[in-house]
Design a protein around this motif. Structure first.
Motif, PDB file in Angstrom:
ATOM      1  N   ALA A  89       0.826  -1.211   0.000  1.00 31.39           N
ATOM      2  CA  ALA A  89       0.000   0.000   0.000  1.00 31.39           C
ATOM      3  C   ALA A  89       0.861   1.262   0.000  1.00 31.39           C
ATOM      4  O   ALA A  89       0.543   2.249  -0.671  1.00 31.39           O
ATOM      5  N   GLU A  90       1.979   1.234   0.729  1.00 34.63           N
ATOM      6  CA  GLU A  90       2.843   2.416   0.828  1.00 34.63           C
ATOM      7  C   GLU A  90       3.769   2.581  -0.366  1.00 34.63           C
ATOM      8  O   GLU A  90       3.981   3.691  -0.856  1.00 34.63           O
ATOM      9  N   ARG A  91       4.370   1.470  -0.828  1.00 35.70           N
ATOM     10  CA  ARG A  91       5.439   1.547  -1.831  1.00 35.70           C
ATOM     11  C   ARG A  91       5.078   0.960  -3.183  1.00 35.70           C
ATOM     12  O   ARG A  91       5.845   1.089  -4.135  1.00 35.70           O
ATOM     13  N   GLY A  92       3.989   0.241  -3.277  1.00 36.52           N
ATOM     14  CA  GLY A  92       3.639  -0.438  -4.516  1.00 36.52           C
ATOM     15  C   GLY A  92       4.128  -1.883  -4.457  1.00 36.52           C
ATOM     16  O   GLY A  92       4.922  -2.259  -3.593  1.00 36.52           O
ATOM     17  N   ASP A  93       3.621  -2.694  -5.360  1.00 37.13           N
ATOM     18  CA  ASP A  93       3.978  -4.116  -5.386  1.00 37.13           C
ATOM     19  C   ASP A  93       5.248  -4.295  -6.219  1.00 37.13           C
ATOM     20  O   ASP A  93       5.207  -4.607  -7.405  1.00 37.13           O
ATOM     21  N   ILE A  94       6.372  -4.074  -5.596  1.00 36.56           N
ATOM     22  CA  ILE A  94       7.668  -4.097  -6.282  1.00 36.56           C
ATOM     23  C   ILE A  94       7.955  -5.459  -6.923  1.00 36.56           C
ATOM     24  O   ILE A  94       8.401  -5.499  -8.075  1.00 36.56           O
ATOM     25  N   PRO A  95       7.722  -6.595  -6.236  1.00 34.31           N
ATOM     26  CA  PRO A  95       7.981  -7.888  -6.907  1.00 34.31           C
ATOM     27  C   PRO A  95       7.174  -8.061  -8.197  1.00 34.31           C
ATOM     28  O   PRO A  95       7.703  -8.526  -9.207  1.00 34.31           O
ATOM     29  N   THR A  96       5.904  -7.651  -8.190  1.00 29.82           N
ATOM     30  CA  THR A  96       5.086  -7.762  -9.407  1.00 29.82           C
ATOM     31  C   THR A  96       5.587  -6.820 -10.486  1.00 29.82           C
ATOM     32  O   THR A  96       5.684  -7.196 -11.656  1.00 29.82           O
ATOM     33  N   GLN A  97       5.939  -5.599 -10.116  1.00 30.18           N
ATOM     34  CA  GLN A  97       6.471  -4.645 -11.095  1.00 30.18           C
ATOM     35  C   GLN A  97       7.777  -5.162 -11.691  1.00 30.18           C
ATOM     36  O   GLN A  97       8.015  -5.044 -12.900  1.00 30.18           O
ATOM     37  N   THR A  98       8.622  -5.743 -10.849  1.00 23.42           N
ATOM     38  CA  THR A  98       9.902  -6.275 -11.312  1.00 23.42           C
ATOM     39  C   THR A  98       9.682  -7.434 -12.272  1.00 23.42           C
ATOM     40  O   THR A  98      10.331  -7.531 -13.314  1.00 23.42           O
ATOM     41  N   ARG A  99       8.760  -8.311 -11.930  1.00 24.84           N
ATOM     42  CA  ARG A  99       8.464  -9.456 -12.796  1.00 24.84           C
ATOM     43  C   ARG A  99       7.958  -8.988 -14.156  1.00 24.84           C
ATOM     44  O   ARG A  99       8.390  -9.481 -15.200  1.00 24.84           O
ATOM     45  N   GLU A 133       8.492  -6.088 -15.615  1.00 28.12           N
ATOM     46  CA  GLU A 133       9.593  -5.447 -16.340  1.00 28.12           C
ATOM     47  C   GLU A 133      10.537  -6.506 -16.920  1.00 28.12           C
ATOM     48  O   GLU A 133      10.996  -6.385 -18.057  1.00 28.12           O
ATOM     49  N   ALA A 134      10.823  -7.547 -16.148  1.00 30.31           N
ATOM     50  CA  ALA A 134      11.699  -8.623 -16.638  1.00 30.31           C
ATOM     51  C   ALA A 134      11.055  -9.324 -17.830  1.00 30.31           C
ATOM     52  O   ALA A 134      11.743  -9.649 -18.814  1.00 30.31           O
ATOM     53  N   GLU A 135       9.752  -9.541 -17.799  1.00 26.88           N
ATOM     54  CA  GLU A 135       9.059 -10.168 -18.930  1.00 26.88           C
ATOM     55  C   GLU A 135       9.111  -9.263 -20.156  1.00 26.88           C
ATOM     56  O   GLU A 135       9.310  -9.731 -21.279  1.00 26.88           O
ATOM     57  N   ARG A 136       8.951  -7.945 -19.954  1.00 31.16           N
ATOM     58  CA  ARG A 136       9.026  -7.006 -21.081  1.00 31.16           C
ATOM     59  C   ARG A 136      10.408  -7.010 -21.705  1.00 31.16           C
ATOM     60  O   ARG A 136      10.564  -7.074 -22.926  1.00 31.16           O
ATOM     61  N   VAL A 137      11.449  -6.989 -20.862  1.00 33.83           N
ATOM     62  CA  VAL A 137      12.823  -7.006 -21.369  1.00 33.83           C
ATOM     63  C   VAL A 137      13.099  -8.306 -22.103  1.00 33.83           C
ATOM     64  O   VAL A 137      13.733  -8.310 -23.164  1.00 33.83           O
TER      65      VAL A 137
END
Length: 73
Positions: A13-23, A25-29
């Motif tokens: 809630a405070e910072r965002g779902d970083i693991p999901t965002q990272t995943r 981004e990795a799929e996009r790359v």
């Protein structure tokens, strides 16, 4: 993994779902790299003929030890 943890929920809630965002981004790359690694196919040109299968270990290899008297920069 941490979905049932109140601490994890608060962090999301405070910072965002970083693991999901990272995943994502990795799929996009990964998709972009797959596209770039096949440039001829992406432009509709016929794919080059497959080369004969190289034996394992063939190709570029790094020297195990530097030559005698070699000093790093």
């Amino acid at each position: 993994m941490f979905q049932d943890s109140p601490i994890y929920d608060r962090l999301v809630a405070e910072r965002g779902d970083i693991p999901t965002q990272t995943r994502r981004e990795a799929e996009r790359v990964t998709r972009e790299l797959e596209y770039v690694m096949r440039p001829l196919q992406s432009f509709g040109a016929p794919a080059p003929a497959p080369e004969r299968q190289a034996s394992p270990g063939a190709g570029w290899q790094r020297a195990a030890l530097p030559p005698p008297g070699h000093r790093p920069y």
